[in-house]
Each structure stands twice: as C-alpha cells, then as structure tokens.
Write an enzyme that holds these catalytic residues in place. Structure first.
Site, PDB file in Angstrom:
ATOM      1  N   CYS A   1       1.760   1.741  12.363  1.00 48.61           N
ATOM      2  CA  CYS A   1       2.977   2.440  11.984  1.00 48.61           C
ATOM      3  C   CYS A   1       3.329   3.528  12.987  1.00 48.61           C
ATOM      4  O   CYS A   1       4.461   3.936  13.091  1.00 48.61           O
ATOM      5  CB  CYS A   1       2.825   3.044  10.605  1.00 48.61           C
ATOM      6  SG  CYS A   1       1.807   2.026   9.581  1.00 48.61           S
TER       7      CYS A   1
ATOM      8  N   ASN B   1      -7.796   4.032   8.819  1.00 47.72           N
ATOM      9  CA  ASN B   1      -7.194   2.882   9.496  1.00 47.72           C
ATOM     10  C   ASN B   1      -7.261   2.953  11.015  1.00 47.72           C
ATOM     11  O   ASN B   1      -7.059   1.965  11.688  1.00 47.72           O
ATOM     12  CB  ASN B   1      -5.739   2.705   9.047  1.00 47.72           C
ATOM     13  CG  ASN B   1      -4.967   3.997   9.106  1.00 47.72           C
ATOM     14  OD1 ASN B   1      -5.314   4.985   8.466  1.00 47.72           O
ATOM     15  ND2 ASN B   1      -3.916   4.019   9.902  1.00 47.72           N
TER      16      ASN B   1
ATOM     17  N   GLY C   1       0.814  -1.216   0.000  1.00 50.49           N
ATOM     18  CA  GLY C   1       0.000   0.000   0.000  1.00 50.49           C
ATOM     19  C   GLY C   1       0.846   1.264   0.000  1.00 50.49           C
ATOM     20  O   GLY C   1       0.521   2.239  -0.684  1.00 50.49           O
ATOM     21  N   THR C   2       1.936   1.250   0.757  1.00 51.64           N
ATOM     22  CA  THR C   2       2.794   2.445   0.830  1.00 51.64           C
ATOM     23  C   THR C   2       3.303   2.800  -0.554  1.00 51.64           C
ATOM     24  O   THR C   2       3.269   3.964  -0.974  1.00 51.64           O
ATOM     25  CB  THR C   2       3.990   2.183   1.782  1.00 51.64           C
ATOM     26  OG1 THR C   2       3.470   1.880   3.071  1.00 51.64           O
ATOM     27  CG2 THR C   2       4.916   3.379   1.864  1.00 51.64           C
TER      28      THR C   2
ATOM     29  N   GLN D   1      -7.772  -0.199   3.709  1.00 50.78           N
ATOM     30  CA  GLN D   1      -8.597  -0.783   4.776  1.00 50.78           C
ATOM     31  C   GLN D   1     -10.006  -1.122   4.296  1.00 50.78           C
ATOM     32  O   GLN D   1     -10.763  -1.775   4.993  1.00 50.78           O
ATOM     33  CB  GLN D   1      -8.705   0.193   5.960  1.00 50.78           C
ATOM     34  CG  GLN D   1      -7.392   0.501   6.641  1.00 50.78           C
ATOM     35  CD  GLN D   1      -6.848  -0.675   7.462  1.00 50.78           C
ATOM     36  OE1 GLN D   1      -7.552  -1.637   7.768  1.00 50.78           O
ATOM     37  NE2 GLN D   1      -5.575  -0.597   7.801  1.00 50.78           N
TER      38      GLN D   1
ATOM     39  N   THR E   1      11.107  -7.201 -11.931  1.00 50.38           N
ATOM     40  CA  THR E   1      10.508  -8.507 -12.240  1.00 50.38           C
ATOM     41  C   THR E   1       9.296  -8.725 -11.339  1.00 50.38           C
ATOM     42  O   THR E   1       9.368  -8.495 -10.128  1.00 50.38           O
ATOM     43  CB  THR E   1      11.550  -9.626 -12.032  1.00 50.38           C
ATOM     44  OG1 THR E   1      12.655  -9.341 -12.883  1.00 50.38           O
ATOM     45  CG2 THR E   1      10.981 -11.001 -12.376  1.00 50.38           C
TER      46      THR E   1
HETATM   47  C1  PLP Z   1      -4.927   3.210   5.060  1.00 54.56           C
HETATM   48  C2  PLP Z   1      -3.547   2.661   4.897  1.00 54.56           C
HETATM   49  N1  PLP Z   1      -2.789   3.067   3.874  1.00 54.56           N
HETATM   50  C3  PLP Z   1      -1.546   2.613   3.678  1.00 54.56           C
HETATM   51  C4  PLP Z   1      -0.992   1.702   4.532  1.00 54.56           C
HETATM   52  C5  PLP Z   1       0.406   1.255   4.297  1.00 54.56           C
HETATM   53  O1  PLP Z   1       0.435  -0.087   3.972  1.00 54.56           O
HETATM   54  P1  PLP Z   1       1.761  -0.960   3.998  1.00 54.56           P
HETATM   55  O2  PLP Z   1       2.461  -0.654   5.305  1.00 54.56           O
HETATM   56  O3  PLP Z   1       1.246  -2.349   3.927  1.00 54.56           O
HETATM   57  O4  PLP Z   1       2.562  -0.576   2.814  1.00 54.56           O
HETATM   58  C6  PLP Z   1      -1.724   1.246   5.634  1.00 54.56           C
HETATM   59  C7  PLP Z   1      -1.163   0.296   6.609  1.00 54.56           C
HETATM   60  O5  PLP Z   1      -1.470   0.314   7.759  1.00 54.56           O
HETATM   61  C8  PLP Z   1      -3.055   1.726   5.809  1.00 54.56           C
HETATM   62  O6  PLP Z   1      -3.813   1.330   6.838  1.00 54.56           O
END
Ligand code: PLP
Length: 379
Positions: free
Chosen positions: A330, A145, A72-73, A184, A242
């Site tokens: 995080c 989140n 996601g990041t 989420q 890849t």
């Molecule tokens: C809403 C949201 N966006 C982005 C992320 C980032 O995801 P990841 O740490 O799996 O890359 C999270 C992870 O908690 C999230 O809850």
C-alpha cells in the site's frame, strides 16, 4: 529457472484451487440471497453458517462472534471506529508499526503511538506506561507486514488484564479491549483468540490464498461496537449488506487450509529463511537483515543493502524475473520512507535501501538461490 519468481506473498497470494472450487457454485447455481425464505436460499444460508462455524473453530470462538467484512481494511476500521465511537472522548493506543488500516482510523481519536524496539517489537511493559484511565482500546498487530515481527500478544493481553483488575478496584468501569490485526499471521500462527487473550481480531482472505476483499472481524462476546455500515441488519447488524457468499465460503476454505498446513509450511519456509540469511552473509556481505531473528514470520526476509536505491533494485530484480517489494504494497507508490522502518530507528537513507522479500507456497530453494545470485550481481 521459471520465467517469474514471485516473492511478494505479503502483498497478495494466489487463490488456491480448492478455494476457487469451493466458491464456484455461489456465483451461478447457488446465487440466492441467503436471507430469502425458499428452500434453495436456505441451503445457501446453511453454507454461510458452516463457513462461519469453520472460521469460529480456528478462532476458538462462537460463530456469532465472527463478523464477515470486505477485507482486512474494513475489519480494522470496524474494530477501531466501532469501539471508539462507543466511548466518545476515550483514548486508543496503537503501535507505531501498524498497517495504515489501523493507524489512520486511530488518528481520528485521542490516540497514543506505542514505540517499538530496533527489532520492531512492542514491549508489554513499555506499553503499560502508555495506558491511562481513559484508554479503551489497544491495537497491536499480530505480525508485521513489512519486517514480519511477531508481537507478544499473549503477554500484552496478560498485562492488560492486570490493568483491568486494577480499574475494577478503583471503580473505573471503562472497558479496555485488545484488538490484533492478524492479516499476515493467519497462515503461520495460532489464531485461537482465547489462548491469545484478545477481544477483537482481524482476518484477511487475500493474504491466505483466499479471495481479496474478504475478511472477518472476531468480536468477543463482551464487546459492543458501533456499526459502520447501516442497512439490512446482516452480521448481527454490525455490518449490513447482502452476504458475499462466494467470498466468505472462499475465506473459510482458505483459513481451513492455512491453519491445517501451518506447521508444515512454517517448517519448510523457516529452512529457506535460514538458508537465505546464511547465504546472504556469504554472497552479499554488506547486506543486513532487519527485524527480529527469533520472533519473525517464517516467510519474511527484509534486508538493507547500504547505499543501494531500493526502487532501482526492485526494477533490476523485476528485469531478472523476480517480483518483490520495497515495503508494504500500500505504501509502494509513496515517496516517504517506510513508517515501520523509521519507527525501528532506521535512517531514511537505510530505509530507502531496503527490500522486502516474502515467500509462500510456491517458493523453492532454486528461487532463493537465483534471487541471491541476482542480488550479488547487483552490487
Ligand atoms: C497487516 C495488514 N493489515 C491490513 C491490511 C489491509 O488489507 P486489505 O488491503 O486486504 O484490506 C494489510 C494488507 O496489506 C496488512 O498487511
């Protein structure tokens, strides 16, 4: 009572057995690089294609609009940096309660932070006031989140399309894209991008019983992005490297399952959510539920127990076998109170008396009863 009760599904979800099974061949027997020319590799390329098609199906998108990322990041960073680097000097608007994976990249550019209500909701009409002629990107998360609020993405998209029309009339040819982080949301809500009216959407495998470090960015056909990873030109040159074949196959299986089961799971978890809220009032009367009652993910419980020290509470619960969070995973190690709760107008003291309990597929009523009992005894 099971030895451990897990109530931190917003931080991580266990991989579903079917996801592991779907991924297994690609580590050994089918390890080939999908770009290779021999037949065995072409079969692998075919599996990548069908994973992309599965994901596109749920997004209501074309397969070419799906860009696989490592989580996601990365998808959030690609959306923000990818658009903003195309339009130097332009502006981005993001809500105050975005995940840091959106907030931090946005802060590198000329940015506007959109306030939220005390329930943690973005009001489209308030947002409208923060958009000016130089804004090219708006990023509003689909579901939060921490407090689980579900944003009115469809209404925001409609409001933005009015601004686009006005811009065309005024001869302003800058685009105005809408990105939503559905990390989420994908387990519980409709992610059809046309119904929602979004141009970019983040998916995150690690939150939907798929593998961590897998994800995708939906990039609508009209959107052009500056790639962030240069190299072999995979993913239509938007994300070289890849392909993580096992990972993307796992992501597709996880999304398929999550979307197929979502109505049933939302119903089951909503019942537990309402039960928890009702019982909390009786058993832990000082506790307050944060966020919206009506626009909320079915798996989210976020409470403040005034005067409690949330770090101590999480440790007490852990000793009793319950795993939950003080905020987003995080920010769990940061001392500062949650930016989400602060944006909702909570005091720092209340924010530091707050707990996030997030339910999931393995959560039962017994887990909720036991958690309530431990919360009551912690007073
Ligand atoms: C809403 C949201 N966006 C982005 C992320 C980032 O995801 P990841 O740490 O799996 O890359 C999270 C992870 O908690 C999230 O809850």
């Amino acid at each position: 009572m099971p030895k451990k009760i897990y109530l931190d599904y917003a931080a991580a979800t266990p991989m579903d057995e079917s996801v592991i099974e779907a991924m297994r061949p690609f580590w050994q027997a089918e390890f080939y690089n999908p770009a290779a020319t021999y037949l065995a590799a072409q079969n692998v390329a075919q599996c990548v294609k069908s994973a992309r098609e599965k994901i596109a199906h749920w997004l209501g998108a074309k397969p070419a609009e799906v860009v696989f990322t490592a989580g996601g990041t990365e998808a959030d960073n690609l959306a923000i940096n990818g658009v903003m680097q195309r339009f130097p000097g332009a502006k981005v608007a993001v809500s105050a309660i975005e995940h840091d994976a959106v907030l931090q990249p946005a802060k590198q550019y000329d940015h506007t932070i959109i306030p939220v209500s005390a329930q943690g909701l973005v009001d489209p009409e308030t947002l409208r006031k923060f958009i000016d002629n130089d804004t090219v990107l708006v990023s509003i998360m689909y579901a939060n989140n921490e407090v689980g609020t579900i944003q009115p993405i469809r209404r925001i998209a409609l409001m933005l399309s009015e601004i686009r029309q006005a811009r065309i009339k005024a001869g302003n040819d800058l685009p105005l894209y809408l990105h939503t982080d559905a990390s989420q949301a994908a387990g519980y809500l409709d992610i059809h991008t046309h119904r929602l009216g979004v141009d970019l959407m983040t998916l995150n495998g690690g939150k939907i019983y798929g593998p961590k470090q897998t994800g995708a960015l939906f990039v609508g056909a009209g959107v052009t992005l500056t790639p962030q990873l240069l190299g072999g030109g995979q993913e239509r040159s938007l994300r070289s490297g890849t392909e993580n074949v096992a990972g993307l196959v796992g992501l597709a299986q996880a999304l398929d399952m999550a979307q197929n089961q979502k109505d049933q799971e939302v119903k089951r978890l909503s019942e537990l959510q309402h039960y928890f809220i009702d019982q909390l009032k009786l058993l832990v009367p000082p506790a307050v539920i944060n966020g919206s009652r009506t626009h909320r993910l079915a798996n989210n419980l976020h409470i403040t127990i005034p005067g409690a020290d949330n770090e101590r509470l999480v440790m007490q619960l852990d000793e009793a076998g319950i795993m939950c969070a003080i905020g987003s995973a995080c920010s769990a190690s940061k001392e500062a109170p949650s930016h989400v709760l602060m944006a909702m107008g909570m005091t720092a003291a209340d924010a530091q008396s707050s707990l996030r309990l997030t339910m999931g597929r393995q959560t039962t009523k017994q887990h909720i009863d036991y958690t309530l009992k431990i919360l009551k005894s912690s007073l």
